[in-house]
Design an enzyme around this catalytic site. Structure first.
Site, PDB file in Angstrom:
ATOM      1  N   ASP A 102      30.126  16.778 -59.061  1.00  0.00           N
ATOM      2  CA  ASP A 102      30.280  15.325 -59.075  1.00  0.00           C
ATOM      3  C   ASP A 102      30.019  14.857 -57.652  1.00  0.00           C
ATOM      4  OD1 ASP A 102      31.255  12.713 -59.887  1.00  0.00           O
ATOM      5  OD2 ASP A 102      32.424  13.786 -61.400  1.00  0.00           O
ATOM      6  N   ASP A 203      28.701   9.570 -58.983  1.00  0.00           N
ATOM      7  CA  ASP A 203      29.805   8.661 -59.230  1.00  0.00           C
ATOM      8  C   ASP A 203      29.521   7.241 -58.734  1.00  0.00           C
ATOM      9  OD1 ASP A 203      32.759   8.591 -59.952  1.00  0.00           O
ATOM     10  OD2 ASP A 203      32.839   7.776 -57.915  1.00  0.00           O
ATOM     11  N   GLU A 260      26.521   7.590 -62.977  1.00  0.00           N
ATOM     12  CA  GLU A 260      27.431   6.592 -63.514  1.00  0.00           C
ATOM     13  C   GLU A 260      26.982   5.280 -62.895  1.00  0.00           C
ATOM     14  OE1 GLU A 260      32.200   5.851 -63.903  1.00  0.00           O
ATOM     15  OE2 GLU A 260      31.359   6.141 -61.928  1.00  0.00           O
ATOM     16  N   HIS A 332      36.339  11.786 -68.658  1.00  0.00           N
ATOM     17  CA  HIS A 332      37.664  11.796 -68.038  1.00  0.00           C
ATOM     18  C   HIS A 332      38.209  10.394 -67.772  1.00  0.00           C
ATOM     19  CE1 HIS A 332      34.800  11.119 -64.938  1.00  0.00           C
ATOM     20  NE2 HIS A 332      35.767  10.761 -64.114  1.00  0.00           N
ATOM     21  N   ASP A 333      37.418   9.365 -68.046  1.00  0.00           N
ATOM     22  CA  ASP A 333      37.894   7.990 -67.874  1.00  0.00           C
ATOM     23  C   ASP A 333      38.155   7.303 -69.216  1.00  0.00           C
ATOM     24  OD1 ASP A 333      37.550   8.187 -65.087  1.00  0.00           O
ATOM     25  OD2 ASP A 333      35.487   7.448 -65.192  1.00  0.00           O
TER      26      ASP A 333
HETATM   27  C1  GLC Z   1      34.276   6.830 -61.396  1.00  0.00           C
HETATM   28  C2  GLC Z   1      35.011   8.044 -61.896  1.00  0.00           C
HETATM   29  C3  GLC Z   1      36.467   7.735 -61.942  1.00  0.00           C
HETATM   30  C4  GLC Z   1      36.924   7.403 -60.533  1.00  0.00           C
HETATM   31  C5  GLC Z   1      36.072   6.294 -59.920  1.00  0.00           C
HETATM   32  C6  GLC Z   1      36.278   6.200 -58.440  1.00  0.00           C
HETATM   33  O1  GLC Z   1      34.402   5.761 -62.247  1.00  0.00           O
HETATM   34  O2  GLC Z   1      34.510   8.434 -63.140  1.00  0.00           O
HETATM   35  O3  GLC Z   1      37.232   8.780 -62.479  1.00  0.00           O
HETATM   36  O4  GLC Z   1      38.260   7.003 -60.564  1.00  0.00           O
HETATM   37  O5  GLC Z   1      34.706   6.506 -60.111  1.00  0.00           O
HETATM   38  O6  GLC Z   1      35.683   7.272 -57.796  1.00  0.00           O
END
Ligand code: GLC
Ligand code: CA
Length: 559
Positions: A102, A203, A260, A332-333
């Protein structure tokens, strides 16, 4: 310019996402680790996946469970060592599995040495690695709200100076306007790729460019703040950074990248995912976040399967026009998909296999989130103290200040908390579901006595075995080329709560039909059906031209 690699291996791949903290604990400290993951590689190979995406394992104070990195070059000791990481890459490779890390480069931890040096000496080059601004009349520089609540600005003690954080205050944003900083980041990206990494999940990348005016906007709520997206998500000028990132790093390797990237309108999608795009693929949230309002999940909204279908097909068609996509139900979110998409009383082998079939044969690379393959569900948390997740605590507070009772706020957290997907992996029905010998860092779901790997791996009629079958069908069957390269054609939309589509390659096609109704659906198929390739029920009732699908039945037909 270097020729773009022809070998897009990720199009044939199935990715498995691991949340390392909750997967397998090798030393009894209650926290999952790399040695634990290594010990489970055979399990993942048996499932049939080709790629593992690991949520962050770098050195971190864990304010946001590793999404706050204090040293990009070291593995956090909770998870193991750099040697363990190299071993994991090697052991995975032996099983033809590639590892993605990640990549969290929108922000670092406030304990990163760059940030510490920036605070110590405002004249050092590190001060330009972050975003500092003077307050205005004793107030923060503007009224933007951070994603984890409160202002995006944190005041530096005994001064009128503030630093910027899109997420928690422990996660100061990196200043991408600074060229030295960007070079530092490219170096670390390349460092891990040189170690044999298969690529990255990137991310929060659409946040790296900020509107440099940093002006206030009209508030969108009674806290007088405004969602920071107005000034820091997908802003004009981001292209330059993303192009440079790709050219200086990913392009030099035959690596897979999945970003993401919330907030990318379909009109910009081409820049992101076409052959020359910044990434191999991005995650589209348009349909997976259909149960929440503007990403703020304490505000629930009602939705229907027909709406899910419409948004999902829109995403498929827009993606197909320009490039390649990522398919997922969970991460995971997100809460567990069974709880999200299936009414509680209807969660069963049938509905779980139907959901799997529904997304797995779409066009794109499928992702399986740990535990999804055995049907793990949301966990019952009895009080707000039982939750660990930073964003759950924030959303709980926001729910209370919006006037909800403690009971309703807790109910919302139970439905949507990110901890639902972070509870320990359920290996067996023993203590702590076989996840740890010690005390688990997060509650173990009580249903591990029924839902666990041991119950399913050797049972041909289990959800696990069904996932295996889907993976085989995708990767090594006579239909693989259709599933991987075929066009997507939504169909049968005249039937409510039925999600059906064709995949078409030259003059061959398959038809996938999923009945989300908990009653029969009698469906007229106009094409000649050559063969039933897969069904999640033994029977498939045919009456003349009509196929009668039972509740939650899913069929894959060759037409
Ligand atoms: C992304 C991740 C999440 C994290 C956020 C800040 O959305 O998937 O889990 O809290 O970024 O890094
Ligand atoms: Ca451990």
């Amino acid at each position: 310019m270097k020729k773009k690699t022809e070998n897009k291996w990720w199009k044939n791949s199935v990715v498995y996402q691991i949340y390392p903290k909750s997967f397998a604990d090798s030393n009894g400290d209650g926290i999952g680790d790399l040695k634990g993951i290594i010990s489970k590689l055979d399990y993942l190979q048996a499932l049939g996946v080709d790629v593992i995406w690991l949520c962050p394992i770098y050195k971190s104070p864990m304010a946001d469970n590793g999404y706050d990195i204090s040293d990009y070059y070291s593995i956090d000791s909770q998870f193991g060592s750099n040697e363990d990481m190299e071993l994991l890459i090697k052991e995975a490779e032996k099983r033809n599995i590639k590892i993605l890390m990640d990549l969290v480069i929108n922000h670092s931890s406030c304990e990163h040495e760059w940030f510490k040096k920036a605070l110590e000496d405002p004249n050092s080059k590190y001060a330009n690695y972050y975003i500092f601004k003077e307050g205005i009349n004793g107030n923060p520089p503007n009224n933007w709200r951070s994603i984890f609540g409160g202002s995006v600005w944190e005041r530096i003690e005994e001064s009128n100076k503030y630093y910027f954080h899109t997420f928690a205050k422990e996660q100061p944003d990196l200043n991408w306007e600074c060229e030295d900083l960007r070079e530092e980041l490219y170096n670390l990206v390349n460092y891990w790729l040189e170690k044999g990494l298969g690529g990255y999940r990137i991310d929060a990348i659409t946040f790296i460019k900020k509107d440099q005016s940093f002006k206030s906007f009209p508030s969108d709520n009674d806290d007088e703040l405004v969602d920071c997206n107005v000034g820091c998500q997908n802003q004009i000028g981001i292209n330059k950074f993303l192009k440079e990132l790709k050219e200086k790093t990913f392009d030099k390797y035959n690596c897979m990248t999945v970003a993401e990237a919330p907030g990318v309108p379909y009109s910009d999608l081409k820049d992101y995912i076409s052959d020359d795009g910044y990434f191999s693929m991005i995650f589209d949230f348009s349909y997976t976040d259909l149960d929440v309002v503007d990403g703020e999940w304490y505000k629930a909204r009602k939705w229907e399967i027909n709406e899910l279908r419409e948004l999902m097909f829109k995403s498929q068609l827009e993606t197909e026009k320009v490039g390649w996509g990522a398919l997922y139900l969970e991460n995971h979110d997100q809460p567990r998909s069974l709880d999200k998409y299936i009414p509680k009383e209807d969660i069963s082998y049938e509905s779980a296999t139907m959901l799997a079939t529904m997304y797995f044969l779409l066009r794109g690379t499928p992702f399986i989130y740990q535990g999804q393959e055995i049907g793990m569900t949301n966990c019952k948390f009895n009080s707000i103290e039982e939750f660990d997740d930073i964003s759950t605590h924030d959303q709980y507070k926001r729910a209370l200040s919006a006037g909800l009772s403690e009971e309703s706020a807790l109910e919302i957290c139970n439905r949507r908390s990110r901890d639902n997907s972070r509870t320990p992996f359920q290996w067996n029905d023993k203590k702590n579901a076989g996840f740890t010998e010690g005390t688990s860092w997060l509650k173990v779901n009580n249903n591990h006595n029924i839902i666990n790997v041991e119950n399913q791996v050797n049972d041909e009629n289990s959800l696990f075995s069904y996932y295996k079958r889907l993976i085989k069908l995708r990767k090594e069957s006579e239909y693989s080329d259709i599933i991987i390269s075929g066009k997507i054609e939504p169909c049968l939309i005249e039937y409510d709560n039925v999600i059906a589509y064709k995949r078409v390659l030259d003059n061959r096609a398959i038809l996938v039909i999923n009945n989300f109704n908990n009653s029969e659906s009698s469906i007229k198929i106009n094409e000649y059906v050559k063969k039933v390739i897969l069904s999640n029920k033994d029977e498939l009732l045919v009456q003349g031209l009509k196929y009668v699908l039972e509740p939650y039945q899913s069929v894959v037909l060759e037409i």
